[in-house]
Design an enzyme around this catalytic site. Sequence first.
Site, PDB file in Angstrom:
ATOM      1  N   HIS A  71       0.880  -1.175   0.000  1.00 56.47           N
ATOM      2  CA  HIS A  71       0.000   0.000   0.000  1.00 56.47           C
ATOM      3  C   HIS A  71       0.914   1.219   0.000  1.00 56.47           C
ATOM      4  O   HIS A  71       1.564   1.497   1.010  1.00 56.47           O
ATOM      5  CB  HIS A  71      -0.874   0.033   1.260  1.00 56.47           C
ATOM      6  CG  HIS A  71      -1.741  -1.180   1.440  1.00 56.47           C
ATOM      7  ND1 HIS A  71      -3.074  -1.202   1.119  1.00 56.47           N
ATOM      8  CD2 HIS A  71      -1.450  -2.420   1.914  1.00 56.47           C
ATOM      9  CE1 HIS A  71      -3.591  -2.396   1.399  1.00 56.47           C
ATOM     10  NE2 HIS A  71      -2.618  -3.153   1.894  1.00 56.47           N
ATOM     11  N   ASN A 103      -6.742   0.840  -2.019  1.00 54.52           N
ATOM     12  CA  ASN A 103      -7.443   1.593  -0.964  1.00 54.52           C
ATOM     13  C   ASN A 103      -6.762   2.935  -0.686  1.00 54.52           C
ATOM     14  O   ASN A 103      -6.448   3.282   0.451  1.00 54.52           O
ATOM     15  CB  ASN A 103      -7.578   0.761   0.323  1.00 54.52           C
ATOM     16  CG  ASN A 103      -6.260   0.286   0.892  1.00 54.52           C
ATOM     17  OD1 ASN A 103      -5.275   0.177   0.176  1.00 54.52           O
ATOM     18  ND2 ASN A 103      -6.234  -0.006   2.180  1.00 54.52           N
ATOM     19  N   ASP A 313       2.497  -6.924   2.414  1.00 60.47           N
ATOM     20  CA  ASP A 313       1.369  -6.111   2.903  1.00 60.47           C
ATOM     21  C   ASP A 313       1.887  -4.831   3.579  1.00 60.47           C
ATOM     22  O   ASP A 313       1.350  -4.406   4.609  1.00 60.47           O
ATOM     23  CB  ASP A 313       0.465  -6.904   3.847  1.00 60.47           C
ATOM     24  CG  ASP A 313      -0.891  -6.244   4.059  1.00 60.47           C
ATOM     25  OD1 ASP A 313      -1.188  -5.234   3.398  1.00 60.47           O
ATOM     26  OD2 ASP A 313      -1.659  -6.753   4.898  1.00 60.47           O
TER      27      ASP A 313
HETATM   28  O1  DOR Z   1      -3.632  -3.980   8.501  1.00 56.59           O
HETATM   29  C1  DOR Z   1      -3.940  -3.681   7.357  1.00 56.59           C
HETATM   30  N1  DOR Z   1      -3.784  -2.425   6.883  1.00 56.59           N
HETATM   31  N2  DOR Z   1      -4.454  -4.606   6.544  1.00 56.59           N
HETATM   32  C2  DOR Z   1      -4.972  -4.293   5.342  1.00 56.59           C
HETATM   33  O2  DOR Z   1      -5.403  -5.184   4.651  1.00 56.59           O
HETATM   34  C3  DOR Z   1      -5.033  -2.896   4.894  1.00 56.59           C
HETATM   35  C4  DOR Z   1      -3.954  -2.170   5.504  1.00 56.59           C
HETATM   36  C5  DOR Z   1      -3.953  -0.670   5.252  1.00 56.59           C
HETATM   37  O3  DOR Z   1      -4.192  -0.271   4.124  1.00 56.59           O
HETATM   38  O4  DOR Z   1      -3.629   0.049   6.177  1.00 56.59           O
END
Ligand code: DOR
Length: 461
Positions: A71, A103, A313
């Site tokens: 992200h 996102n 992630d």
């Molecule tokens: O802990 C998380 N944070 N899991 C996710 O799937 C999204 C992520 C985020 O975008 O902060």
Amino acid sequence: MNDQRLPRRHADLLVQGGTVITPNGAERIDVACVDGRVVALGDLQQTWSADTQLDACGLHVLPGVVDSQVHFREPGLTHKENLEAGTRGAVLGGVTAIFEMPNTSPLTLTPSDLQAKLDAASGRAWCDHAFYIGGSAVNAEQLLELENLPGCAGVKVFMGSSFGDLLADDTEVLRRILRHGRRRMAVHAEDETRLRERKAIVETSGDVRQHPVWRDETSALMATQRIVQLAAETGRRIHVLHVSSAAEMEYLARHKSRVTVEVTPHHLTMHAPDCYERLGSLAQMNPPVREQRHQDALWQGIRDGVVDVIGSDHAPHTLDEKAKAYPQSPSGMTGVQTLLPLMLDHVHAGRLSLQRLVDLTSGGPARIFGIEGKGRIALGFDADFSIVDLQARRTIRNDWIASVSGWTPYDGVTVTGWPIHTVVRGHVVVRDAHLVSLQPPGEPIRFLETNSLGQQGGTYA
Ligand code: DOR
């Protein structure tokens, strides 16, 4: 014939003297690269010259690590991360390509949202990149067209809310999404209804150690079972992201035909309650880091061949945001830069072989997502290399982290194994663990199943 009389061939880059991990195993060979691709493998010292020589003596040359879950928060949340800093962290950590998540703000839901990300990455990305399209009720019918756009990694669905507004928890919406597309679809599998029902557990206690109690193993299993069944019903391939529990791993082992599996370094490295006691909400992640028995099951899944991919992630939030009282503190931690050091440390500790790691971080992503020209060191493939010192003992520190958020949950952790040089399509971006390239060389990743970006595979005489 006298070899001395043969004209020397010329490469842009010659990687010399390393132990190269190829489909044949570990080989002491040199690698010559022209126009960003591998053109020769073998003992090349006498027969090749090059503009740039990279000394890999004593080092292992791995196919470039592909982190298929990060992200990078751009646009809209660039106080946490951006594409330049995120990809800089990637290459400093030995990662040569990333898939970025939808996102952001705005969410990535339309062709123009995707194009805006490709434009923002152009000239600013230190590694190759592709962007997921978010699957939701508003764009379900357009997803076949969307997933085929150049630079698109595929569709990502959040079945449980995590961070941001992207959510598709309704079974009928999920069916519509699954029916409108053909590529492998990535899923965050936590059951939204159960999460809502159980939220009171943490709202009253305010104790981050309850994070895996709230978002429990059953929440993950229910969503995973539902999406696997819907995938079977609709004939769609899916990829279950960040599998965190023993029950899911056991279930997925019995449903592998259409389903691929990702695990993350944090679920393989940390466990509850220890991580929450040491790190508080810095260890807060969705799905949560759980007790040791779950971590053991993830490692067993790696040994049994159930796991296809390791993704970080990487999900940065600022330290101020993370310092909010739980559960107002957002879930997420950095990870793209520490993925390879942590996993090399696990190799050093004997938890997996180097060959298996390479498959999880390079061959696996290339195979399951159909990445063109990546995933192995072979003639004609992209010259992406993560060149590592398996013996180097280094301590991970916050001040090494390139992320805008500037922290890692592994601050102060000493590992054995470290990325030394990173090469992206023949560009030496990191040399001796320092960024040396003047221009960010990153380009959109090409996929076998989507519209081409106008780049042709090269042929070499
Ligand atoms: O802990 C998380 N944070 N899991 C996710 O799937 C999204 C992520 C985020 O975008 O902060």
